[in-house]
Scaffold this motif. Structure first.
Motif, PDB file in Angstrom:
ATOM      1  N   PHE A   6       0.840  -1.194   0.000  1.00 10.83           N
ATOM      2  CA  PHE A   6       0.000   0.000   0.000  1.00 10.83           C
ATOM      3  C   PHE A   6       0.868   1.235   0.000  1.00 10.83           C
ATOM      4  O   PHE A   6       1.802   1.342   0.799  1.00 10.83           O
ATOM      5  CB  PHE A   6      -0.891   0.028   1.249  1.00 10.83           C
ATOM      6  N   PHE A   8       0.246   5.045   0.670  1.00  9.77           N
ATOM      7  CA  PHE A   8      -0.693   6.051   1.144  1.00  9.77           C
ATOM      8  C   PHE A   8      -0.168   7.422   0.732  1.00  9.77           C
ATOM      9  O   PHE A   8       0.915   7.828   1.149  1.00  9.77           O
ATOM     10  CB  PHE A   8      -0.838   5.977   2.666  1.00  9.77           C
ATOM     11  N   THR A 122      -5.278  -3.862   4.620  1.00  8.62           N
ATOM     12  CA  THR A 122      -3.856  -3.616   4.880  1.00  8.62           C
ATOM     13  C   THR A 122      -3.234  -4.676   5.782  1.00  8.62           C
ATOM     14  O   THR A 122      -2.005  -4.718   5.926  1.00  8.62           O
ATOM     15  CB  THR A 122      -3.617  -2.231   5.516  1.00  8.62           C
ATOM     16  N   THR A 127       3.320  -1.194   3.976  1.00 10.65           N
ATOM     17  CA  THR A 127       2.710   0.112   3.760  1.00 10.65           C
ATOM     18  C   THR A 127       3.780   1.191   3.737  1.00 10.65           C
ATOM     19  O   THR A 127       4.748   1.143   4.500  1.00 10.65           O
ATOM     20  CB  THR A 127       1.673   0.451   4.844  1.00 10.65           C
TER      21      THR A 127
END
Length: 130
Positions: A6, A8, A122, A127
């Motif tokens: 991920f 962000f 998630t 991340t």
């Protein structure tokens, strides 16, 4: 070993957009399941078509050097990552806070989801926040 990644994004001027798009396309090309999660300025920039555009003299110079090296701009890398299976998503609440209607973003984003769904997705993933 493929996994879920991920990115962000809260900001998406040239530098953070380049970082996310270049790492994301690399991860997608290596078989990872890639998600770009857009919020606030990054979401507004994506919707307006200004994702990855430089802000300030330094970023303009960096973009010029990248073009000289034949490096594609962040928006193109993002689209290429998407063609490899990467997903562009956002949280429903964030979309609404930014003044957008989720249904109007169907062409821009692959999915608008609730925060609980995003949080669960998630689990066990790598991340990165930019």
């Amino acid at each position: 070993m493929a996994g879920r990644v991920f990115f962000f994004l809260q900001h998406a001027t040239y530098e953070p957009a380049f970082q996310a798009a270049s790492m994301g396309i690399t991860a997608a090309a290596m078989g990872d399941e890639v998600y770009f999660v857009f919020a606030f300025d990054a979401l507004r920039q994506l919707v307006s078509g200004s994702f990855g555009l430089p802000r300030g003299e330094r970023e303009h110079e960096e973009l010029a050097r990248a073009e000289g090296l034949g490096v594609p701009p962040p928006a193109r890398m993002l689209e290429e990552a998407r063609a490899l299976g990467a997903k562009l998503i956002a949280c429903d609440t964030t979309v609404r806070i930014c003044g957008f209607v989720p249904e109007e973003l169907e062409r821009t984003l692959d999915e608008v989801m609730g925060l609980a769904s995003l949080w669960r997705l998630t689990q066990g993933a790598r991340t990165l926040a930019l």
